[in-house]
Design a protein around this motif. Structure first.
Motif, short mmCIF file in Angstrom:
data_model
loop_
_atom_site.label_atom_id
_atom_site.label_comp_id
_atom_site.label_asym_id
_atom_site.label_seq_id
_atom_site.Cartn_x
_atom_site.Cartn_y
_atom_site.Cartn_z
N ASP A 13 0.86 -1.19 0.00
CA ASP A 13 0.00 0.00 0.00
C ASP A 13 0.89 1.24 0.00
O ASP A 13 1.61 1.50 0.96
CB ASP A 13 -0.87 -0.03 1.27
CG ASP A 13 -1.93 1.06 1.26
OD1 ASP A 13 -1.74 2.07 0.54
OD2 ASP A 13 -2.92 0.91 1.98
N LYS A 16 1.22 3.58 2.95
CA LYS A 16 1.84 3.15 4.21
C LYS A 16 3.35 3.20 4.09
O LYS A 16 3.90 3.06 3.00
CB LYS A 16 1.38 1.74 4.57
CG LYS A 16 -0.10 1.70 4.91
CD LYS A 16 -0.54 0.32 5.35
CE LYS A 16 -2.05 0.36 5.61
NZ LYS A 16 -2.64 -0.97 5.62
N ASN A 209 -1.90 -6.59 4.59
CA ASN A 209 -1.61 -5.86 5.84
C ASN A 209 -0.59 -6.51 6.76
O ASN A 209 0.11 -5.80 7.49
CB ASN A 209 -2.91 -5.64 6.62
CG ASN A 209 -3.79 -4.61 5.93
OD1 ASN A 209 -3.31 -3.86 5.07
ND2 ASN A 209 -5.06 -4.59 6.27
MG LIG Z 1 -4.28 -2.87 3.04
#
Ligand SMILES: [Mg+2]
Ligand SMILES: CC(C)=CCC/C(C)=C/CC/C(C)=C/CC/C(C)=C/CC/C(C)=C/CC/C(C)=C/CC/C(C)=C/COP(=O)(O)OP(=O)(O)O
Ligand SMILES: O=P(O)(O)OC[C@@H](O)CO
Length: 230
Positions: A13, A16, A209
């Motif tokens: 991402d 991030k 994530n």
């Molecule tokens: Mg994500």
């Protein structure tokens, strides 16, 4: 196309932060591709930053376009999501129409890969951003998969549980009805066992994530997926 044979995908991402050391481990992990995408906060600067840093390694890199302003040349593929269970046509085809109207003359169509998303976790950002109808039965999801494959001729159907581990019976039911269209599964994979479990059902497993939350666990998902026979 190579993406038809991908088994493991790391989704980075751009909104991030990731250190060079962590990114190196992700790129050298043996994953099949780095897919760059996120729902919000994605812009040209953070996309270029990731592109340049990942290009130090040999791993392929694809951009999953979430907004037209963050598109730049230099990726191996451009993945174009349509959220099939969004209640707003914007996320199915209007933004796409706008992009093609603007850039249609210069687009390299062979680099574009259409993804039919079906978003099933009501609490995730992408469900909320696209107003997705996540209250779906197995038959509803199967019908979206058939719509993607047989009607829209999409090469990828993506079952998205972003942030939550999905229902493997649901994923298996969808896999049963697809022929040429590849089934991507993504959402809530935090362990090697979960990655292997979904790899036994889906064609391709997307891990996101956990890269940011627990890199060691994230890296273990690669071998777990690769050790599942096709
Ligand atoms: Mg994500
Ligand atoms: C060489 C060159 C420049 C070529 C490109 C030419 C070009 C301009 C092509 C564009 C073609 C085209 C048709 C583009 C469509 C544009 C567009 C804006 C489409 C809409 C895409 C869409 C439906 C976005 C919705 C959001 C979405 C599905 C994002 C995917 C990523 C995702 C689900 C991430 C998971 O969420 P995350 O943000 O990680 O959530 P957490 O933070 O909670 O984890
Ligand atoms: O971030 P997670 O929950 O691993 O999901 C991966 C991917 O499907 C997100 O688009």
């Amino acid at each position: 196309m190579d993406y038809k044979n991908w088994r493991h995908v790391f989704k980075i991402d751009p909104a991030k932060t990731i250190s060079d050391e962590a990114l190196e481990k992700v790129c050298e992990s043996g994953t099949d591709v780095i897919l760059v995408g996120g729902t919000d906060g994605v812009n040209l600067d953070n996309v270029i930053d990731i592109l340049v840093r990942v290009r130090r390694y040999t791993v392929p890199i694809a951009l999953e376009i979430s907004n037209i302003d963050s598109v730049t040349a230099g990726f191996d593929y451009y993945f174009i999501p349509s959220v099939l269970n969004s209640t707003e046509t914007k996320w199915v085809k209007d933004l796409h129409h706008q992009a093609i109207k603007e850039y249609g003359d210069v687009m390299v169509w062979d680099e574009l890969v259409a993804e039919g998303y079906c978003v099933l976790n009501p609490d995730c950002k992408v469900a909320q951003a696209t107003n997705a109808d996540t209250n779906l039965t197995k038959d509803d999801v199967i019908a979206y998969a058939r719509l993607a494959e047989n009607y829209f001729k999409m090469p990828i159907f993506y079952i998205e549980y972003s942030g939550a581990y999905g229902d493997k019976e649901m994923v298996a039911s969808v896999k049963e009805v697809l022929n040429d269209t590849k089934l991507f599964y993504g959402g809530g994979i935090t362990t090697a066992d979960q990655a292997a479990e979904m790899a036994r059902i889906a064609d391709t497993v997307v891990v996101g994530n956990i890269i940011y939350d627990d890199l060691r666990q994230a890296l273990k998902t690669v071998e777990a997926v690769k050790s599942v026979p096709i």
